[in-house]
Scaffold this motif. Structure first.
Motif, short mmCIF file in Angstrom:
data_model
loop_
_atom_site.label_atom_id
_atom_site.label_comp_id
_atom_site.label_asym_id
_atom_site.label_seq_id
_atom_site.Cartn_x
_atom_site.Cartn_y
_atom_site.Cartn_z
N LYS A 118 8.50 -19.99 2.94
CA LYS A 118 8.67 -19.00 4.00
C LYS A 118 10.12 -18.55 4.15
CE LYS A 118 4.62 -20.50 6.61
NZ LYS A 118 4.09 -20.97 7.92
N LEU A 119 10.85 -18.60 3.05
CA LEU A 119 12.20 -18.05 3.05
C LEU A 119 12.18 -16.54 2.90
CD1 LEU A 119 13.92 -20.70 0.71
CD2 LEU A 119 13.98 -20.58 3.22
N GLN A 120 11.05 -16.04 2.45
CA GLN A 120 10.83 -14.60 2.31
C GLN A 120 9.42 -14.30 2.78
OE1 GLN A 120 13.02 -12.40 1.44
NE2 GLN A 120 11.77 -10.58 1.22
N PRO A 121 9.25 -13.32 3.68
CA PRO A 121 7.89 -13.01 4.15
C PRO A 121 7.00 -12.52 3.02
CG PRO A 121 9.44 -11.31 4.83
CD PRO A 121 10.26 -12.42 4.26
N CYS A 122 5.84 -13.10 2.93
CA CYS A 122 4.91 -12.73 1.86
C CYS A 122 4.29 -11.36 2.17
CB CYS A 122 3.81 -13.78 1.74
SG CYS A 122 2.65 -13.48 0.38
N PRO A 123 4.30 -10.44 1.22
CA PRO A 123 3.73 -9.12 1.49
C PRO A 123 2.21 -9.19 1.61
CG PRO A 123 4.31 -9.31 -0.82
CD PRO A 123 4.82 -10.55 -0.16
N LYS A 124 1.66 -8.26 2.33
CA LYS A 124 0.21 -8.20 2.49
C LYS A 124 -0.40 -7.61 1.22
CE LYS A 124 -3.39 -6.46 5.59
NZ LYS A 124 -3.66 -5.62 6.78
N ILE A 125 -1.20 -8.42 0.54
CA ILE A 125 -1.78 -8.01 -0.74
C ILE A 125 -3.11 -7.30 -0.48
CG2 ILE A 125 -2.53 -8.76 -3.01
CD1 ILE A 125 0.42 -9.20 -2.46
N THR A 126 -3.15 -6.03 -0.79
CA THR A 126 -4.37 -5.24 -0.66
C THR A 126 -4.64 -4.53 -1.98
OG1 THR A 126 -3.13 -3.33 0.19
CG2 THR A 126 -3.98 -4.90 1.82
N LYS A 127 -5.84 -4.06 -2.12
CA LYS A 127 -6.21 -3.35 -3.35
C LYS A 127 -5.38 -2.08 -3.55
CE LYS A 127 -10.14 -1.42 -5.88
NZ LYS A 127 -11.60 -1.13 -5.85
N PRO A 128 -5.17 -1.24 -2.52
CA PRO A 128 -4.32 -0.06 -2.72
C PRO A 128 -2.89 -0.43 -3.13
CG PRO A 128 -5.60 0.17 -0.73
CD PRO A 128 -5.80 -1.24 -1.19
N PHE A 129 -2.38 -1.54 -2.58
CA PHE A 129 -1.02 -1.96 -2.93
C PHE A 129 -0.94 -2.38 -4.39
CE2 PHE A 129 2.26 -5.44 -2.87
CZ PHE A 129 3.35 -4.60 -2.75
N ILE A 130 -1.93 -3.13 -4.85
CA ILE A 130 -1.94 -3.55 -6.26
C ILE A 130 -2.09 -2.35 -7.19
CG2 ILE A 130 -3.22 -4.88 -7.98
CD1 ILE A 130 -3.92 -6.86 -5.79
N VAL A 131 -2.96 -1.42 -6.82
CA VAL A 131 -3.15 -0.21 -7.64
C VAL A 131 -1.85 0.59 -7.72
CG1 VAL A 131 -4.36 2.00 -7.79
CG2 VAL A 131 -5.62 -0.09 -7.21
N ALA A 132 -1.13 0.66 -6.58
CA ALA A 132 0.14 1.40 -6.57
C ALA A 132 1.20 0.72 -7.42
CB ALA A 132 0.63 1.54 -5.13
N LEU A 133 1.07 -0.60 -7.62
CA LEU A 133 2.06 -1.34 -8.40
C LEU A 133 1.80 -1.26 -9.91
CD1 LEU A 133 2.47 -4.64 -6.34
CD2 LEU A 133 4.12 -2.79 -6.54
N LEU A 134 0.60 -0.89 -10.32
CA LEU A 134 0.24 -0.94 -11.75
C LEU A 134 1.14 -0.05 -12.59
CD1 LEU A 134 -3.67 -1.00 -11.54
CD2 LEU A 134 -2.10 -2.92 -11.93
N GLN A 233 5.08 5.31 -1.62
CA GLN A 233 5.54 5.94 -0.39
C GLN A 233 4.82 5.40 0.84
OE1 GLN A 233 5.11 10.16 -0.88
NE2 GLN A 233 6.96 10.36 -2.15
N ASN A 234 3.59 4.94 0.66
CA ASN A 234 2.81 4.43 1.80
C ASN A 234 3.03 2.96 2.06
OD1 ASN A 234 1.63 7.01 2.09
ND2 ASN A 234 0.02 6.51 0.62
N PHE A 235 3.97 2.33 1.34
CA PHE A 235 4.22 0.90 1.51
C PHE A 235 5.70 0.65 1.76
CE2 PHE A 235 0.63 1.52 -1.34
CZ PHE A 235 -0.37 0.80 -0.69
N LYS A 236 6.29 1.44 2.66
CA LYS A 236 7.71 1.31 2.95
C LYS A 236 8.03 0.05 3.74
CE LYS A 236 8.58 6.29 2.80
NZ LYS A 236 9.08 7.47 3.54
N GLU A 237 7.00 -0.60 4.29
CA GLU A 237 7.26 -1.83 5.04
C GLU A 237 7.57 -3.00 4.11
OE1 GLU A 237 2.90 -1.70 4.05
OE2 GLU A 237 4.41 -0.31 4.81
N VAL A 238 7.28 -2.87 2.83
CA VAL A 238 7.57 -3.92 1.86
C VAL A 238 9.05 -3.82 1.46
CG1 VAL A 238 6.96 -4.93 -0.37
CG2 VAL A 238 5.21 -3.80 1.01
N ASN A 239 9.80 -4.90 1.66
CA ASN A 239 11.23 -4.84 1.34
C ASN A 239 11.47 -4.88 -0.17
OD1 ASN A 239 11.12 -7.57 0.51
ND2 ASN A 239 11.58 -8.29 2.56
#
Length: 334
Positions: A118-134, A233-239
């Protein structure tokens, strides 16, 4: 009537003013007539709160400058150490695909440690987020592996000279995607192209594979940056750290299977001596023969089995003899 009333009063007003000024000078003889300043004006010139605020702002600015200098210094130090040991590792372990996979694996392990502790907040893993990362992860995979290939073929300094042409690719690809740049930007990339061309012509360790590796690395990193801005663009909350770690994990899944196919067998064979390989190859034939006989239930006569055994033994002896001949020839040459 109005004029008659105002005219006599003017000398009286002037005289009253002079009398007041004389009284002020009489009260404070050291003050010159032109130096009289009202008390309210003098009080407004000296503001202790404003002065303290200015000192605090200056202190914060110095602290921020020092912090920025430390961050950049540590970044430069880490990058220098990484490039030096990366080249040393490639000299000992000349498998850039596997080395790039190990680097991505180390980055992935480090991110899992940060998230677990917990030294770094874990991002919320969702299907749209994974698709955007591909998409960004695919281009991120191309960047490190191409850089490792370049480092393995040419000097690190030459690779970084070529990699300094990244702004050229950024301007060109962004222009194809609809962005516009002023003439000054286009003119500023001309020295980059000329400098890289001159460095390539005069480079002692020049190698086309190393050159193309550095250029393809630039393409990969530029497309990663462009694609990231568009798809995330829709995941700006991820550092930034979580984003880089997530991309690296997916890149590892892209790269490692390909690295095993490209260099895995070569790495394994390089670690095996010719004699060991011949023994393994002979045992492999025995295992295949016995397995197929058992599975297909082929009838085997005693003479057939004896002939097979003699043939396999002869193949084994031949492999040993040729292996010893190659090793002897290599020692004589050295």
């Amino acid at each position: 009537m109005l004029t008659l009333n105002l005219m006599p009063s003017s000398p009286i007003i002037a005289l009253s003013t002079q009398t007041t000024l004389f009284n002020n000078i009489h009260e404070n003889p050291s003050r010159k007539p032109g130096s009289h300043v009202p008390k309210a004006a003098a009080a407004s010139e000296y503001n202790p709160e404003g002065e303290a605020e200015a000192v605090e702002v200056a202190a914060k600015s110095k602290a921020k400058t020092l912090q920025l200098a430390l961050v950049f210094g540590f970044w430069y130090f880490q990058n220098v150490v990484f490039n030096i040991y990366n080249k040393k590792a490639l000299n000992v372990f000349p498998f850039p695909w596997l080395l790039a996979s190990f680097q991505l694996f180390a980055c992935s392990i480090w991110m899992f440690v940060l998230w677990s502790l917990k030294l770094q907040p874990c991002p919320k893993i969702t299907k749209p987020f994974i698709v955007a990362l591909l998409g960004p992860a695919l281009f991120h995979t191309i960047g490190p592996i191409s850089a490792c290939v370049s480092f393995s073929k040419v000097a690190v300094s030459f690779s970084h000279v070529i990699k300094s042409s990244e702004p050229v690719f950024s301007v060109v690809f962004s222009s194809f995607l609809g962005d516009t740049y002023p003439l000054k930007v286009w003119l500023s990339i001309v020295p980059i192209v000329l400098g890289c061309s001159l460095a390539a012509i005069t480079e002692v360790s020049f190698n086309f594979e190393g050159l193309w590796g550095a250029l393809i690395s630039n393409v990969g990193f530029v497309l990663r940056n462009i694609y990231s801005k568009r798809s995330l663009q829709n995941f700006k909350e991820v550092n930034g750290l979580n984003l880089y770690g997530s991309i690296s994990i997916i890149s590892l899944l892209y790269l490692f299977p390909v690295a095993v196919i490209v260099e895995g067998s070569q790495w394994a064979l390089d670690e095996i001596s010719p004699l060991t390989f011949s023994v393994g190859n002979t045992i492999k034939r025995i295992v295949v023969i016995v397995s197929t006989v058992l599975v297909f239930r082929n009838p085997v006569q005693p003479l057939n089995a004896l002939g097979s055994g003699i043939a396999i033994l002869g193949t084994f002896l031949y492999s040993q003899a040729t292996a010893k001949k190659k090793s002897t020839g290599g020692e004589k040459k050295s």
